[in-house]
Enzyme design. Structure first.
Site, PDB file in Angstrom:
ATOM      1  CG  ASP A 123      -1.620   1.164   1.638  1.00 31.91           C
ATOM      2  OD1 ASP A 123      -2.237   1.807   0.720  1.00 31.91           O
ATOM      3  OD2 ASP A 123      -1.324   1.647   2.744  1.00 31.91           O
ATOM      4  CG  ASP A 169      -1.554   8.079   0.896  1.00 33.48           C
ATOM      5  OD1 ASP A 169      -0.546   8.493   1.179  1.00 33.48           O
ATOM      6  OD2 ASP A 169      -2.504   7.891   0.168  1.00 33.48           O
TER       7      ASP A 169
HETATM    8  O1  M1P Z   1      -4.312   5.998  -0.665  1.00 31.39           O
HETATM    9  C1  M1P Z   1      -5.504   6.036   0.257  1.00 31.39           C
HETATM   10  C2  M1P Z   1      -6.342   6.865  -0.123  1.00 31.39           C
HETATM   11  O2  M1P Z   1      -5.580   8.158  -0.408  1.00 31.39           O
HETATM   12  C3  M1P Z   1      -6.308   9.238  -0.641  1.00 31.39           C
HETATM   13  O3  M1P Z   1      -7.273   9.557   0.271  1.00 31.39           O
HETATM   14  P1  M1P Z   1      -7.586  10.849   1.252  1.00 31.39           P
HETATM   15  O4  M1P Z   1      -7.172  12.132   0.233  1.00 31.39           O
HETATM   16  O5  M1P Z   1      -8.872  10.886   1.835  1.00 31.39           O
HETATM   17  O6  M1P Z   1      -6.334  10.996   2.198  1.00 31.39           O
HETATM   18  C4  M1P Z   1      -7.086   9.140  -1.983  1.00 31.39           C
HETATM   19  O7  M1P Z   1      -6.426   9.293  -2.990  1.00 31.39           O
HETATM   20  C5  M1P Z   1      -8.011   7.741  -1.798  1.00 31.39           C
HETATM   21  O8  M1P Z   1      -8.521   7.498  -3.103  1.00 31.39           O
HETATM   22  C6  M1P Z   1      -6.837   6.760  -1.245  1.00 31.39           C
HETATM   23  O9  M1P Z   1      -7.761   5.571  -1.061  1.00 31.39           O
END
Ligand code: M1P
Length: 257
Positions: free
Chosen positions: A18, A20
């Protein structure tokens, strides 16, 4: 004997990540240490990322000195694998719009925008619905929020459960649409057809018949966007609490062994 694109790696294993919270802090760049660890890992096994975000955003986070991330990873999966590359080459994809159809899509977006207009949130910025290839992304404060605004909304939403309540309303209203709602980040949630979660990416790697497929993610709990792939029988799941935790486990399992 299966022919392999990865004959140069000592282990016929794949490690997927993953983005983030696993490779990088949310919506921020990967650290030099993470890049170094990934480079070392790639000498031993095949590596790939499976992000919920679109390709452009993931590129901003993982690119090093403007490198092309499809060259830095063996597999590059954005939007859960609905945008996919193997060894720098694009793989076949599907589209959310085609799946839902223009009329039903319009009804969904109109409903979402009306609902957001009535929401009382601390700030409202721009881009409340982001149209992507394999999904739409919905944000009550808008995707143009700053990092500080994002962090504040995340805390606020933990207290008020606004996104969870929004998702419940959509589930009831569009019960016949066959859609999954996934709260993967800080300020938004993703909407895509059932099955187009991160396990979608696994169909792109099946032909390689890896001995093991590892997956690292931070949102592995029910409702998180790593849940399905983490528990999938085709993967060995690793739940992490931060990029530093990812590095620690990688060293233990692959680099110091
Ligand atoms: O990668 C996790 C999520 O990152 C973003 O979420 P947010 O902007 O809410 O922090 C988005 O790009 C989301 O699509 C993605 O799942």
């Amino acid at each position: 004997m299966v022919s392999s694109s990865f004959a140069d790696r000592p282990h016929h294993k794949l490690v997927l990540f993953d983005v983030d919270g696993t490779l990088t802090p949310a919506r921020q760049a990967a650290s030099p240490e993470m890049i170094e660890v990934l480079r070392a890992l790639r000498k031993k096994v095949a590596i790939g990322f499976v992000g919920g975000s679109d390709f452009a955003k993931i590129s901003e986070q993982l690119s090093v000195n403007n490198s092309n991330i499809v060259d830095d990873f063996d597999y590059a999966f954005a939007e859960n694998g609905l945008t996919a590359y193997k060894m720098g080459k694009p793989l076949q994809s599907q589209s959310f719009l085609k799946y839902v159809g223009e009329e039903k899509y319009k009804r969904l977006v109109n409903f979402i925008l009306h609902y957001i207009a009535d929401m009382d949130v601390p700030v409202k910025r721009g881009t409340f619905v982001e149209f992507r290839n394999g999904m739409i992304n919905v944000s009550p404060i808008g995707r143009n929020a700053t990092i500080a605004e994002r962090n504040e909304f995340e805390v606020y939403d933990k207290q008020h459960g606004l996104r969870a309540a929004f998702v419940k309303v959509l589930q009831n209203e569009f019960i016949d649409y066959g859609l999954t709602y996934s709260i993967g980040g800080q300020i938004s949630f993703d909407v895509f057809p059932h099955g187009w979660d991160k396990t979608y990416a696994l169909r792109h790697v099946a032909d390689e018949r890896f001995e093991e497929i590892h997956f690292f993610g931070d949102k592995t709990y029910k409702g998180g966007n790593d849940y399905e792939i983490y528990f999938d029988s085709r993967t060995i799941g690793h739940a992490v609490s931060s990029p530093a935790d990812t590095i620690r486990i990688l060293k233990e399992l692959f680099l110091e062994a």
